[in-house]
Write an enzyme that holds these catalytic residues in place. Structure first.
Site, PDB file in Angstrom:
ATOM      1  N   PRO A  55       0.737  -1.167   0.047  1.00 24.44           N
ATOM      2  CA  PRO A  55       0.150  -0.015   0.122  1.00 24.44           C
ATOM      3  C   PRO A  55       0.708   1.284   0.103  1.00 24.44           C
ATOM      4  CG  PRO A  55       0.149  -0.907   2.223  1.00 24.44           C
ATOM      5  CD  PRO A  55       0.737  -1.953   1.282  1.00 24.44           C
ATOM      6  N   CYS A  56       1.499   1.527  -1.059  1.00 23.89           N
ATOM      7  CA  CYS A  56       2.352   2.484  -1.030  1.00 23.89           C
ATOM      8  C   CYS A  56       1.629   3.796  -0.950  1.00 23.89           C
ATOM      9  CB  CYS A  56       3.267   2.903  -2.414  1.00 23.89           C
ATOM     10  SG  CYS A  56       2.638   1.452  -3.624  1.00 23.89           S
TER      11      CYS A  56
END
Length: 105
Positions: A55-56
């Site tokens: 989940p950048c």
DNA sequence: GCTATGACCTAAT
DNA sequence: AATTAGGCCATAG
């Protein structure tokens, strides 16, 4: 110990995936956790643009805004994701005082 | 093994 | 307030 030389990225990925929805973390915080420099954290995420695994969008800079080089949907897409998880984005930024996730304590 | 680069951070100008 | 410079560490050529 049989430690692999490239464990740095692995640690970063693990930590990023460890961030719960509705919370964000800064590159510096992650870097401090994995005992490395913030540059490596950013490089690690850019080297593995796997949004399905990492989940950048939950990683922001020390100002509370995502890096301008975000290579996915851009700011609008990233903002939509954060709001979808319960994070309010104002002026392309988030309140670190509220959503900053703490790994320690 | 050295050089160059990079989704950063901090401070100084 | 905006820009410049230095530090930082890992990966790629």
């Amino acid at each position: 110990m049989t430690s692999s030389p490239s464990n740095t990225y692995e640690k970063i990925y693990q930590l990023v995936q460890c961030i719960p929805a509705g919370s964000v973390a800064t590159y510096g915080d992650v870097a401090h956790e994995v005992d490395t420099s913030p540059r490596v954290v950013g490089n690690a995420l850019h080297a593995n643009p796997d949004e399905s695994t990492i989940p950048c969008h939950r990683i922001v800079n020390h100002r509370g805004a995502l890096a301008p080089h975000f290579a996915f949907g851009g700011f609008p897409e990233q903002q939509r994701r954060l709001e979808s998880e319960g994070v309010a984005v104002m002026a392309s930024r988030v309140d670190l005082t509220k959503y900053r996730h703490r790994f320690h304590k």
